[in-house]
Scaffold this motif. Structure first.
Motif, short mmCIF file in Angstrom:
data_model
loop_
_atom_site.label_atom_id
_atom_site.label_comp_id
_atom_site.label_asym_id
_atom_site.label_seq_id
_atom_site.Cartn_x
_atom_site.Cartn_y
_atom_site.Cartn_z
N PRO A 84 -3.54 45.08 138.78
CA PRO A 84 -2.30 45.89 139.85
C PRO A 84 -2.69 45.13 141.15
N LEU A 85 -1.42 44.75 141.13
CA LEU A 85 -0.97 44.56 142.71
C LEU A 85 -0.82 45.30 143.99
N LEU A 86 -0.97 45.44 144.73
CA LEU A 86 -2.02 46.41 146.09
C LEU A 86 -0.69 45.10 147.18
N ALA A 106 -12.31 47.10 144.39
CA ALA A 106 -10.86 46.25 143.27
C ALA A 106 -10.35 44.97 143.19
N GLU A 107 -10.37 44.33 143.92
CA GLU A 107 -10.80 43.37 143.43
C GLU A 107 -11.23 41.78 142.56
N LYS A 108 -12.80 42.88 142.47
CA LYS A 108 -13.79 42.44 141.61
C LYS A 108 -13.07 42.72 139.85
N PHE A 109 -12.03 43.65 139.87
CA PHE A 109 -11.75 44.31 138.68
C PHE A 109 -10.80 43.64 138.31
N ALA A 151 -7.15 51.21 138.09
CA ALA A 151 -5.75 50.65 137.11
C ALA A 151 -6.63 49.26 137.09
N ALA A 152 -7.49 48.80 137.80
CA ALA A 152 -7.15 47.12 137.22
C ALA A 152 -8.80 47.50 136.32
N ARG A 153 -9.24 48.59 135.89
CA ARG A 153 -10.79 48.69 135.37
C ARG A 153 -9.48 48.68 133.98
#
Ligand code: NDP
Length: 325
Positions: free
Chosen positions: A27-29, A69-72, A20-22
C-alpha cells in the motif's frame, strides 16, 4: 498502477496499511504534510489503547504504528491530497507536491478536524491566545489564566494538561453535567487549578492583538458576563474530514462517509472508508484501528474478486468461442 492507496495517517490509516501490507498489496499511505499521525499527535498520555498498561504518549504510539506498517512494505508519503476521482475502475489521487497516483482501490481514513465555535474573533485571535491544541501551545501560557471550552474528554484532557503551565484554568461548559468519561471528570474535579463555569457559552472573544477576556452568556438566564483570561482552548469536538469526497461519496446525516452496515464499503466500488471519518459516535484510537482492519480486509476481498474476474474472463471467452464453433 497501485493496488491500494490509503489516505490518512491516524490509527485507522496505519492499521489498514499494516493489514494491506501483510497481504502483499504494497500500500501507498498518504499522510498529510503537516498533520501526519492524526489527532493522537496532539494527545499526551494514551491510557486506553490495549497493550500499553503503563500508558503511551500519543506521538510515540503513532510512530510505532508507522514503523509496523513500513516494516511490512507500506510506502508512506508526507503530502496533502488535493483531489480525488473515485468513479471508474482506476482511482486517481492528486497530491500537492508528489504528483498523481493511481490505484485499483482507495481507503479513506481522513479522520476529523477540530470544531470551531464560529465566533467572528476566533480566527483573528487564532495563534494569539486562541488554540485547539494544548500539547502544541500550552507552553506559551506559563503562569497565565486561561479557559477551556467544552465538556467532553478532550476538554478534560486539555484542561488537566494545561494546569502544568497555567496559573488557573476555567472550564466553560454550556451544561451543568459533563459528557467526559468518569475517570477524566474526576481527575479534573480533583485538580485545584481547575474551576468549572457551568451553563455558560462563549459568545465573544475579546482583545485587540491577543486574547484578554471572554464574554459568556448564561444558558439559563441569558445574562452576559466577562471572564478575564489570556488564552482560550477550544475543545468542543471534531467534524469528519470529507471535503475531498463531496459530490462523490454518499454522506450520513452526521456528515460522516456512509458505509454499508458494519463494512467499510462506500457507495462506490473499490472505495472504502475507516476511522473517525465514518464514526460520529465511538471515535477512539482502538475503534479506529479496528475500523482500519475492516477496510483493509474489505479492500483485499474486492481486489481478489477483481483478479478472479480478470483471470476468468479470457478463459471464459475462449470457452465461449469454442462452444460457438
Ligand atoms: P465530544 O463530542 O465528546 O464532546 C464535545 C463537547 O463540547 C461536549 O461537551 C459538547 O457539549 C461541547 N460542545 C460541542 N459544540 C459546542 C459548541 N458549539 N459550543 C460549546 N460547547 C460545545 O468531543 P471530544 O473531542 O471531547 O471527544 C471526542 C471523542 O474522543 C470521544 O469519544 C472521547 O471519548 C474521545 N476522547 C478520548 C480521550 C481519551 O480517552 N484519552 C481524549 C479525548 C477524546 P454538550 O455536552 O452540551 O453536547
Amino acid at each position: 498502477m497501485r493496488e491500494i492507496i490509503i489516505i490518512g495517517s491516524g490509527p485507522a490509516g496505519f492499521t489498514a496499511a499494516i493489514y494491506a501490507a501483510r497481504a502483499g498489496l504494497k500500500p501507498l499511505l498518504l499522510a498529510s504534510s503537516v498533520e501526519a499521525g492524526g489527532e493522537l499527535m496532539n494527545t499526551t498520555e494514551v491510557e486506553n489503547f490495549p497493550g500499553f498498561p503503563e500508558g503511551i504518549q500519543g506521538p510515540a504510539l503513532m510512530m510505532k504504528l508507522q514503523e509496523q506498517a513500513e516494516k511490512f512494505g507500506t510506502e508512506v508519503v508526507l503530502d496533502d491530497v488535493t483531489s480525488v476521482k473515485l468513479d471508474g475502475d482506476v482511482k486517481v489521487v492528486e497530491t500537492g507536491y508528489s504528483g498523481t497516483f493511481e490505484a485499483r482501490s482507495v481507503i479513506f481514513a481522513t479522520g476529523s478536524a477540530y470544531r470551531k465555535l464560529g465566533l467572528p474573533d476566533e480566527e483573528r485571535l487564532s495563534g494569539r491566545g486562541v488554540s485547539w491544541c494544548a500539547t502544541c501551545d500550552g507552553f506559551f501560557f506559563k503562569t497565565k489564566t486561561i479557559a477551556v471550552v467544552g465538556g467532553g474528554d478532550s476538554a478534560m484532557e486539555e484542561a488537566t494538561f494545561l494546569t502544568r503551565f497555567a496559573e488557573k484554568v476555567y472550564v466553560v461548559h454550556r451544561k451543568d453535567t459533563l459528557r467526559a468519561s468518569k475517570i477524566m471528570q474526576d481527575r479534573a474535579f480533583l485538580n485545584d487549578k481547575i474551576e468549572f463555569v457551568w451553563n455558560s457559552e462563549v459568545v465573544g472573544i475579546n482583545g485587540e492583538n491577543a486574547v484578554e477576556g471572554l464574554t459568556l452568556r448564561d444558558t439559563r438566564t441569558g445574562l452576559q458576563s466577562e471572564l478575564p483570561v489570556q488564552g482560550l482552548f477550544v475543545a468542543i469536538g471534531n467534524d469528519p474530514r470529507v471535503h475531498l469526497v463531496h459530490n462523490q461519496l454518499d454522506l450520513t446525516a452526521d456528515g460522516t462517509i456512509a458505509v454499508d452496515g458494519r463494512s467499510s464499503r462506500t457507495n462506490l466500488p473499490g472505495v472504502f472508508a475507516a476511522g473517525d471519518v465514518i464514526d460520529a459516535h465511538y471515535r477512539q484510537a482502538a475503534t479506529a484501528a479496528a475500523s482500519g482492519t475492516v477496510a483493509a480486509l474489505d479492500a483485499e476481498e474486492y481486489l481478489a474478486a477483481l483478479d478472479q474476474v480478470e483471470h476468468e474472463s479470457p478463459a471464459k471467452l475462449a470457452a465461449d468461442l469454442v462452444a460457438a464453433e
